[in-house]
Write a protein that holds these residues in place. Structure first.
Motif, mmCIF file in Angstrom:
data_model
loop_
_atom_site.group_PDB
_atom_site.id
_atom_site.type_symbol
_atom_site.label_atom_id
_atom_site.label_comp_id
_atom_site.label_asym_id
_atom_site.label_seq_id
_atom_site.Cartn_x
_atom_site.Cartn_y
_atom_site.Cartn_z
ATOM 1 N N LEU A 1 0.860 -1.173 0.000
ATOM 2 C CA LEU A 1 0.000 0.000 0.000
ATOM 3 C C LEU A 1 0.897 1.224 0.000
ATOM 4 O O LEU A 1 1.583 1.520 0.985
ATOM 5 C CB LEU A 1 -0.913 0.002 1.228
ATOM 6 N N ALA A 2 0.941 1.925 -1.132
ATOM 7 C CA ALA A 2 1.817 3.088 -1.276
ATOM 8 C C ALA A 2 1.153 4.096 -2.200
ATOM 9 O O ALA A 2 0.343 3.741 -3.044
ATOM 10 C CB ALA A 2 3.162 2.663 -1.846
ATOM 11 N N ARG A 3 1.516 5.367 -2.024
ATOM 12 C CA ARG A 3 0.990 6.415 -2.900
ATOM 13 C C ARG A 3 1.540 6.243 -4.302
ATOM 14 O O ARG A 3 2.721 5.983 -4.491
ATOM 15 C CB ARG A 3 1.363 7.798 -2.358
ATOM 16 N N SER A 4 0.677 6.397 -5.274
ATOM 17 C CA SER A 4 1.066 6.213 -6.671
ATOM 18 C C SER A 4 1.874 7.402 -7.174
ATOM 19 O O SER A 4 1.567 8.551 -6.884
ATOM 20 C CB SER A 4 -0.193 6.049 -7.533
ATOM 21 N N MET B 1 -3.724 12.661 -8.655
ATOM 22 C CA MET B 1 -4.395 13.930 -8.919
ATOM 23 C C MET B 1 -3.831 14.993 -7.962
ATOM 24 O O MET B 1 -3.503 16.079 -8.371
ATOM 25 C CB MET B 1 -5.906 13.802 -8.703
ATOM 26 N N ILE B 2 -3.729 14.627 -6.687
ATOM 27 C CA ILE B 2 -3.170 15.539 -5.694
ATOM 28 C C ILE B 2 -1.899 14.923 -5.117
ATOM 29 O O ILE B 2 -0.808 15.410 -5.333
ATOM 30 C CB ILE B 2 -4.186 15.850 -4.571
ATOM 31 N N GLY C 1 -1.620 11.176 -4.822
ATOM 32 C CA GLY C 1 -1.486 9.779 -5.217
ATOM 33 C C GLY C 1 -2.100 8.788 -4.254
ATOM 34 O O GLY C 1 -1.912 7.585 -4.408
ATOM 35 N N VAL C 2 -2.824 9.269 -3.252
ATOM 36 C CA VAL C 2 -3.417 8.382 -2.245
ATOM 37 C C VAL C 2 -4.465 7.473 -2.883
ATOM 38 O O VAL C 2 -4.397 6.246 -2.738
ATOM 39 C CB VAL C 2 -4.029 9.193 -1.074
ATOM 40 N N MET C 3 -5.420 8.047 -3.569
ATOM 41 C CA MET C 3 -6.485 7.238 -4.184
ATOM 42 C C MET C 3 -5.926 6.347 -5.295
ATOM 43 O O MET C 3 -6.348 5.208 -5.450
ATOM 44 C CB MET C 3 -7.608 8.125 -4.740
ATOM 45 N N GLY C 4 -4.976 6.848 -6.046
ATOM 46 C CA GLY C 4 -4.338 6.039 -7.085
ATOM 47 C C GLY C 4 -3.596 4.856 -6.495
ATOM 48 O O GLY C 4 -3.628 3.750 -7.035
ATOM 49 N N THR D 1 -10.307 6.329 -10.996
ATOM 50 C CA THR D 1 -11.272 7.405 -11.223
ATOM 51 C C THR D 1 -12.578 7.120 -10.489
ATOM 52 O O THR D 1 -13.159 8.015 -9.865
ATOM 53 C CB THR D 1 -11.540 7.581 -12.726
ATOM 54 N N LEU D 2 -13.032 5.889 -10.538
ATOM 55 C CA LEU D 2 -14.254 5.506 -9.841
ATOM 56 C C LEU D 2 -14.064 5.624 -8.330
ATOM 57 O O LEU D 2 -14.949 6.111 -7.625
ATOM 58 C CB LEU D 2 -14.652 4.080 -10.225
#
Length: 67
Positions: free
Chosen positions: A8-11, A16-17, A19-22, A33-34
């Motif tokens: 589990l790592a930031r992309s 977008m901001i 990378g947390v969600m990515g 995106t979803l």
């Protein structure tokens, strides 16, 4: 590829901001995106879910992919 082998790592590529969600989407094999859209909708629709605070905490706790 098993989800257990992906950390589990930031992309670094799908951000977008921060990378947390990515990073979360990449870890579980979801559409980034979803996931972002669901996160924003839940954050706006629920006063009990402080989305900005959760995002900031994850930003501080999750390492970058390269680290």
């Amino acid at each position: 590829m098993s989800t257990a082998s992906k950390p589990l790592a930031r992309s670094l590529n799908d951000r977008m901001i921060a990378g947390v969600m990515g990073g979360i989407a990449h870890r579980f094999g979801w559409n980034a995106t979803l996931l972002r859209a669901i996160f924003v909708i839940v954050s706006i629709a629920s006063a009990a879910f402080p989305g900005i605070l959760v995002y900031l905490i994850l930003w501080l706790l999750m390492p970058n992919e390269a680290d």
